[in-house]
Design an enzyme around this catalytic site. Sequence first.
Site, PDB file in Angstrom:
ATOM      1  N   SER A 126       0.759  -1.381   0.193  1.00 55.00           N
ATOM      2  CA  SER A 126      -0.073  -0.126  -0.127  1.00 55.00           C
ATOM      3  C   SER A 126       1.020   1.472   0.318  1.00 55.00           C
ATOM      4  O   SER A 126       1.931   1.327   0.537  1.00 55.00           O
ATOM      5  CB  SER A 126      -0.735  -0.029   1.130  1.00 55.00           C
ATOM      6  OG  SER A 126      -1.502   1.053   1.578  1.00 55.00           O
ATOM      7  N   TYR A 151      -1.909  -0.856  10.947  1.00 50.40           N
ATOM      8  CA  TYR A 151      -2.389  -1.390   9.680  1.00 50.40           C
ATOM      9  C   TYR A 151      -0.944  -1.126   8.866  1.00 50.40           C
ATOM     10  O   TYR A 151      -0.508  -1.894   7.962  1.00 50.40           O
ATOM     11  CB  TYR A 151      -3.647  -0.780   9.046  1.00 50.40           C
ATOM     12  CG  TYR A 151      -3.562  -0.912   7.599  1.00 50.40           C
ATOM     13  CD1 TYR A 151      -3.887  -1.783   6.810  1.00 50.40           C
ATOM     14  CD2 TYR A 151      -3.493   0.127   6.934  1.00 50.40           C
ATOM     15  CE1 TYR A 151      -3.986  -2.241   5.562  1.00 50.40           C
ATOM     16  CE2 TYR A 151      -3.548   0.205   5.326  1.00 50.40           C
ATOM     17  CZ  TYR A 151      -3.726  -0.972   4.863  1.00 50.40           C
ATOM     18  OH  TYR A 151      -3.820  -1.294   3.565  1.00 50.40           O
ATOM     19  N   LYS A 155       1.828  -3.494   6.858  1.00 53.66           N
ATOM     20  CA  LYS A 155       2.553  -3.526   5.289  1.00 53.66           C
ATOM     21  C   LYS A 155       4.040  -3.267   5.096  1.00 53.66           C
ATOM     22  O   LYS A 155       4.460  -4.049   4.379  1.00 53.66           O
ATOM     23  CB  LYS A 155       1.852  -2.409   4.574  1.00 53.66           C
ATOM     24  CG  LYS A 155       0.352  -2.656   4.338  1.00 53.66           C
ATOM     25  CD  LYS A 155      -0.169  -3.873   3.598  1.00 53.66           C
ATOM     26  CE  LYS A 155      -1.642  -4.199   3.560  1.00 53.66           C
ATOM     27  NZ  LYS A 155      -1.848  -5.649   2.891  1.00 53.66           N
TER      28      LYS A 155
HETATM   29  C1  UD1 Z   1      -6.173   4.668   3.647  1.00 56.23           C
HETATM   30  C2  UD1 Z   1      -4.833   4.268   3.323  1.00 56.23           C
HETATM   31  C3  UD1 Z   1      -4.569   3.054   2.454  1.00 56.23           C
HETATM   32  C4  UD1 Z   1      -5.355   1.896   3.031  1.00 56.23           C
HETATM   33  C5  UD1 Z   1      -6.792   2.347   3.057  1.00 56.23           C
HETATM   34  C6  UD1 Z   1      -7.835   1.241   3.518  1.00 56.23           C
HETATM   35  C7  UD1 Z   1      -3.189   5.835   3.523  1.00 56.23           C
HETATM   36  C8  UD1 Z   1      -2.522   6.980   2.533  1.00 56.23           C
HETATM   37  N1  UD1 Z   1      -3.869   5.371   2.614  1.00 56.23           N
HETATM   38  O1  UD1 Z   1      -6.537   5.188   2.413  1.00 56.23           O
HETATM   39  O2  UD1 Z   1      -3.393   2.463   2.383  1.00 56.23           O
HETATM   40  O3  UD1 Z   1      -5.323   0.821   1.926  1.00 56.23           O
HETATM   41  O4  UD1 Z   1      -6.952   3.571   3.874  1.00 56.23           O
HETATM   42  O5  UD1 Z   1      -8.930   1.685   3.957  1.00 56.23           O
HETATM   43  O6  UD1 Z   1      -2.694   5.697   4.591  1.00 56.23           O
HETATM   44  N2  UD1 Z   1     -12.686  10.929   3.110  1.00 56.23           N
HETATM   45  C9  UD1 Z   1     -13.931  11.712   3.465  1.00 56.23           C
HETATM   46  N3  UD1 Z   1     -14.948  11.421   3.964  1.00 56.23           N
HETATM   47  C10 UD1 Z   1     -15.192  10.112   4.121  1.00 56.23           C
HETATM   48  C11 UD1 Z   1     -14.345   9.255   3.655  1.00 56.23           C
HETATM   49  C12 UD1 Z   1     -12.888   9.787   3.472  1.00 56.23           C
HETATM   50  O7  UD1 Z   1     -13.678  13.322   3.266  1.00 56.23           O
HETATM   51  O8  UD1 Z   1     -16.601   9.750   4.638  1.00 56.23           O
HETATM   52  C13 UD1 Z   1     -11.388  11.385   2.650  1.00 56.23           C
HETATM   53  C14 UD1 Z   1     -10.411  11.038   3.665  1.00 56.23           C
HETATM   54  O9  UD1 Z   1     -10.201  11.810   4.580  1.00 56.23           O
HETATM   55  C15 UD1 Z   1      -9.094  10.942   2.512  1.00 56.23           C
HETATM   56  C16 UD1 Z   1      -9.963  10.519   1.265  1.00 56.23           C
HETATM   57  O10 UD1 Z   1     -11.060  10.834   1.491  1.00 56.23           O
HETATM   58  O11 UD1 Z   1      -8.566  12.309   2.303  1.00 56.23           O
HETATM   59  C17 UD1 Z   1      -9.803   9.129   1.049  1.00 56.23           C
HETATM   60  O12 UD1 Z   1      -9.919   8.258   1.993  1.00 56.23           O
HETATM   61  P1  UD1 Z   1     -10.173   6.630   2.116  1.00 56.23           P
HETATM   62  O13 UD1 Z   1     -11.005   6.158   0.879  1.00 56.23           O
HETATM   63  O14 UD1 Z   1     -10.611   6.381   3.596  1.00 56.23           O
HETATM   64  O15 UD1 Z   1      -8.790   6.316   1.881  1.00 56.23           O
HETATM   65  P2  UD1 Z   1      -7.176   6.684   2.505  1.00 56.23           P
HETATM   66  O16 UD1 Z   1      -7.661   6.657   4.003  1.00 56.23           O
HETATM   67  O17 UD1 Z   1      -6.883   7.477   1.598  1.00 56.23           O
END
Ligand code: UD1
Length: 342
Positions: A126, A151, A155
């Site tokens: 990841s 987590y 990895k």
């Molecule tokens: C993270 C991990 C990734 C992991 C994944 C598993 C990092 C960089 N990435 O992804 O390796 O495989 O989790 O779950 O550590 N967001 C919102 N609102 C929401 C949900 C998310 O604003 O309701 C935003 C988050 O703050 C983030 C983006 O959307 O900025 C993506 O979030 P998400 O889909 O949870 O993935 P990551 O956190 O990037």
Amino acid sequence: MKKSVLVTGGAGFIGSHTAVELIEAGYDVVIADNLSNSEAAAVEGVRKITGTNVPLEVADCCDREAMDALFRKYAFDSVIHFAASKAVGESVEKPLLYYRNNILSLVNILELMLKHGVKNIVFSSSCTVYGEPDKLPVTERTPRKKANSPYGNTKQIAEDILKDTTIAHPDALRVIALRYFNPIGAHPSALIGELPKGVPGNLVPYITQTAASLRECLSIFGGDYDTPDGSAIRDYIDVTDLAKAHVAAMSRMREGKSRSVYEIFNIGTGKGLSVLELVDKFERATGVKVPHKIVGRRAGDIEKIWADTSYANRELGWKAEKTTEETLASAWAWEKRLRSIE
Ligand code: UD1
């Protein structure tokens, strides 16, 4: 030459899509999954798409005896190891569960591969291993930072275990670790897709559930990041494109094209998109509005990351092909099918 691949976690989101692509590329696939965070219905979806009767073995990779029995039953020549827990927040609350599921399972698989003479393994790593990078985009040579969750740590440890094992057994083992950026979307058939249990932690399932009126409003975590619109930036990769990267990695190893016994590739699109941009693209691609509001940052989130994919493009002969709009439309088609929305 036999081409039998054990796909652990093959009933899961990325695993099921990869099983489809492998079968379509001519591989015999055996799915092993403990169904702890997935449904056997996903394997039904794989069977329907491919017109095959791909076997599902309900087994836990932490159960060494059960896995040994599978290695005896089938003549695998390769493994793709997806089976793992993946919720960042949960890993903070239950670190031992994560170390057990993600580390013990890998140790078992590697020991069994050595025991049964199975040489090739693709591992699900990841972009989380990069932490908050100092320089963007990140290349495979960008130094890993200290993980900010158990987590993420699993990895990093898993990558180290794989590397150390190839050093000790250079003739017996070949590894490709794929560092995924943010996988999203669903198979174009809408027969398989992401199936989060409970309230989705990841962005796109939350968007599609909000669009389907299962959730009232999407919370955008953070509007004050140092990015053009203040929301965080990620590299969102289509799950079918990602699945194809596994087929490319598998062929590379099986055809003896690896440059070393342990290789790492970034698998993303090479483009960063903010949360707000993604919501906007979803609305444009589907014509459905997603009520949203900006709230505080989520603990543990990084500000921005996207991949330099040139090494994967060159060496694997692979690149992400879908547009983000197509991918978001596929996620919506899947959600609609799940909820029986016309
Ligand atoms: C993270 C991990 C990734 C992991 C994944 C598993 C990092 C960089 N990435 O992804 O390796 O495989 O989790 O779950 O550590 N967001 C919102 N609102 C929401 C949900 C998310 O604003 O309701 C935003 C988050 O703050 C983030 C983006 O959307 O900025 C993506 O979030 P998400 O889909 O949870 O993935 P990551 O956190 O990037």
